[in-house]
Motif scaffolding. Structure first.
Motif, PDB file in Angstrom:
ATOM      1  N   ALA A  38      37.455  27.302  41.289  1.00 25.57           N
ATOM      2  CA  ALA A  38      36.169  27.120  40.490  1.00 25.57           C
ATOM      3  C   ALA A  38      34.810  27.654  41.229  1.00 25.57           C
ATOM      4  CB  ALA A  38      36.098  25.508  40.460  1.00 25.57           C
ATOM      5  N   LEU A  39      35.156  27.823  42.431  1.00 24.93           N
ATOM      6  CA  LEU A  39      33.906  28.171  43.209  1.00 24.93           C
ATOM      7  C   LEU A  39      33.736  29.724  43.177  1.00 24.93           C
ATOM      8  CD1 LEU A  39      34.087  26.107  46.648  1.00 24.93           C
ATOM      9  CD2 LEU A  39      32.059  25.874  44.861  1.00 24.93           C
ATOM     10  N   ARG A  40      34.823  30.408  43.118  1.00 23.14           N
ATOM     11  CA  ARG A  40      35.138  31.751  43.141  1.00 23.14           C
ATOM     12  C   ARG A  40      34.630  32.298  41.719  1.00 23.14           C
ATOM     13  NH1 ARG A  40      39.931  31.615  44.720  1.00 23.14           N
ATOM     14  NH2 ARG A  40      39.458  31.905  47.120  1.00 23.14           N
ATOM     15  N   GLU A  41      35.099  31.580  40.772  1.00 23.21           N
ATOM     16  CA  GLU A  41      34.867  32.000  39.424  1.00 23.21           C
ATOM     17  C   GLU A  41      33.316  31.567  39.039  1.00 23.21           C
ATOM     18  OE1 GLU A  41      35.614  30.248  34.707  1.00 23.21           O
ATOM     19  OE2 GLU A  41      37.238  30.085  36.171  1.00 23.21           O
ATOM     20  N   ALA A  42      32.588  30.875  39.661  1.00 21.17           N
ATOM     21  CA  ALA A  42      31.156  30.580  39.447  1.00 21.17           C
ATOM     22  C   ALA A  42      30.453  31.652  40.166  1.00 21.17           C
ATOM     23  CB  ALA A  42      30.986  29.321  39.957  1.00 21.17           C
ATOM     24  N   ALA A  43      30.803  32.124  41.161  1.00 21.13           N
ATOM     25  CA  ALA A  43      29.918  32.912  42.131  1.00 21.13           C
ATOM     26  C   ALA A  43      30.137  34.385  41.812  1.00 21.13           C
ATOM     27  CB  ALA A  43      30.346  32.601  43.609  1.00 21.13           C
ATOM     28  N   VAL A  44      31.377  34.707  41.327  1.00 21.43           N
ATOM     29  CA  VAL A  44      31.644  36.386  41.044  1.00 21.43           C
ATOM     30  C   VAL A  44      30.310  36.977  40.442  1.00 21.43           C
ATOM     31  CG1 VAL A  44      32.941  36.112  38.835  1.00 21.43           C
ATOM     32  CG2 VAL A  44      33.369  37.754  40.677  1.00 21.43           C
ATOM     33  N   LEU A  63      32.547  30.240  50.099  1.00 17.99           N
ATOM     34  CA  LEU A  63      31.344  29.791  50.398  1.00 17.99           C
ATOM     35  C   LEU A  63      30.534  30.866  51.207  1.00 17.99           C
ATOM     36  CD1 LEU A  63      31.761  25.783  50.724  1.00 17.99           C
ATOM     37  CD2 LEU A  63      30.941  27.291  48.925  1.00 17.99           C
ATOM     38  N   GLN A  64      31.335  31.146  52.337  1.00 16.10           N
ATOM     39  CA  GLN A  64      30.924  32.376  53.369  1.00 16.10           C
ATOM     40  C   GLN A  64      30.389  33.524  52.208  1.00 16.10           C
ATOM     41  OE1 GLN A  64      34.386  32.414  55.717  1.00 16.10           O
ATOM     42  NE2 GLN A  64      33.125  32.116  57.502  1.00 16.10           N
ATOM     43  N   GLY A  65      30.968  33.984  51.317  1.00 13.83           N
ATOM     44  CA  GLY A  65      30.677  34.843  50.359  1.00 13.83           C
ATOM     45  C   GLY A  65      29.581  34.660  49.807  1.00 13.83           C
ATOM     46  N   VAL A  66      29.334  33.514  49.336  1.00 15.99           N
ATOM     47  CA  VAL A  66      28.272  32.962  48.570  1.00 15.99           C
ATOM     48  C   VAL A  66      26.965  33.223  49.415  1.00 15.99           C
ATOM     49  CG1 VAL A  66      26.800  30.913  47.733  1.00 15.99           C
ATOM     50  CG2 VAL A  66      29.150  31.535  46.875  1.00 15.99           C
ATOM     51  N   LEU A  67      27.109  32.693  50.855  1.00 16.86           N
ATOM     52  CA  LEU A  67      25.816  32.839  51.759  1.00 16.86           C
ATOM     53  C   LEU A  67      25.506  34.180  52.468  1.00 16.86           C
ATOM     54  CD1 LEU A  67      26.739  29.508  53.622  1.00 16.86           C
ATOM     55  CD2 LEU A  67      25.125  29.951  52.144  1.00 16.86           C
ATOM     56  N   ARG A  68      26.674  35.045  51.893  1.00 14.98           N
ATOM     57  CA  ARG A  68      26.394  36.550  52.340  1.00 14.98           C
ATOM     58  C   ARG A  68      24.864  37.204  52.335  1.00 14.98           C
ATOM     59  NH1 ARG A  68      31.298  38.603  50.988  1.00 14.98           N
ATOM     60  NH2 ARG A  68      32.163  37.625  52.797  1.00 14.98           N
ATOM     61  N   ALA A  69      24.183  36.680  51.229  1.00 17.21           N
ATOM     62  CA  ALA A  69      23.001  37.246  50.937  1.00 17.21           C
ATOM     63  C   ALA A  69      21.866  36.890  51.919  1.00 17.21           C
ATOM     64  CB  ALA A  69      22.554  36.590  49.606  1.00 17.21           C
ATOM     65  N   TRP A  70      22.308  35.867  52.612  1.00 17.05           N
ATOM     66  CA  TRP A  70      21.311  35.523  53.740  1.00 17.05           C
ATOM     67  C   TRP A  70      21.672  36.243  55.132  1.00 17.05           C
ATOM     68  CZ3 TRP A  70      22.393  32.697  49.782  1.00 17.05           C
ATOM     69  CH2 TRP A  70      21.219  32.006  49.070  1.00 17.05           C
ATOM     70  N   ASP A  71      22.466  37.089  55.132  1.00 19.73           N
ATOM     71  CA  ASP A  71      23.084  37.809  56.475  1.00 19.73           C
ATOM     72  C   ASP A  71      23.157  36.743  57.753  1.00 19.73           C
ATOM     73  OD1 ASP A  71      23.716  40.039  57.775  1.00 19.73           O
ATOM     74  OD2 ASP A  71      21.727  40.442  58.371  1.00 19.73           O
ATOM     75  N   LEU A  72      23.682  35.811  57.526  1.00 14.82           N
ATOM     76  CA  LEU A  72      24.069  34.590  58.383  1.00 14.82           C
ATOM     77  C   LEU A  72      25.307  35.002  59.366  1.00 14.82           C
ATOM     78  CD1 LEU A  72      23.455  31.538  56.450  1.00 14.82           C
ATOM     79  CD2 LEU A  72      21.655  32.722  58.039  1.00 14.82           C
TER      80      LEU A  72
END
Length: 189
Positions: A68-74, A126-135
């Motif tokens: 569900a997370l993967r589908e929502a974030a793609v 979730l790490q993929g979702v947060l990738r935009a913040w370069d953490l």
């Protein structure tokens, strides 16, 4: 001998449906057997007792949550991706409270590599979702914990009827996630 047509997946799904509808404590071998129209001992051909049922629900729930997370974030990033993933997480908690409790709240048995891998799959999304913040390193772990705490807390309070004031809950949720995203922008050096 197992009943013709009955398999582990059917047993676990029946248990998961009971957990979602009635709570994880309602999941017993007798209750699942009655749901499937079989005798309790026949379930031992498919699961290792109640612990096996709960473990199966956990694995199912974690897999479904990751999907569900993967589908929502793609195809999304930044705040848009964070809002999409958090919304999917919130919806999963509301729609599948038993699966969620078994998988994401209940700790796995020590050394259960399959459970740990299923939980890790959620984290990878979730790490993929947060990738935009370069953490990275500790900052990434803190952000993952903040995400999980914020969304888990909100969704479980909501599911329990904890937001009784006549004010739009969706707006509150969007503000929460936006505040989380703003916090991720802070320089952590």
């Amino acid at each position: 001998m197992p009943r013709a047509g009955l398999d582990r997946e059917q047993v676990v799904r029946a248990a998961a449906d009971i957990a979602d509808d009635e709570g994880l404590d309602a999941v017993t071998l007798a209750r699942v057997a009655a749901q499937l129209g079989v005798k309790s001992p026949s379930l031992y051909n498919h699961v290792e007792g109640r612990d096996g049922l709960v473990r199966g629900i956990a694995l199912l729930g974690l897999g479904e949550l990751a999907a569900a997370l993967r589908e929502a974030a793609v195809g999304r990033s930044g705040l848009d991706g964070l809002l999409a993933a958090s919304g999917a997480y919130r919806t999963f908690v509301k729609d599948h409270p038993g699966r969620y409790t078994a998988g994401a709240v209940t700790a796995s048995a020590a050394g259960d590599a399959e459970h740990e891998a299923a939980a890790a799959d959620v984290v990878v999304v979730l790490q993929g979702v947060l990738r935009a913040w370069d953490l990275s390193g500790d900052d990434e772990i803190h952000a993952l914990r903040a995400f999980r705490s914020a969304v888990h807390g909100f969704a479980t309070l909501e599911a329990a009827g904890g937001f009784g004031l006549d004010l739009d809950v969706d707006t509150s949720f969007t503000r929460l996630i936006s505040a989380l995203a703003a916090g991720l922008e802070v320089d952590h050096a």
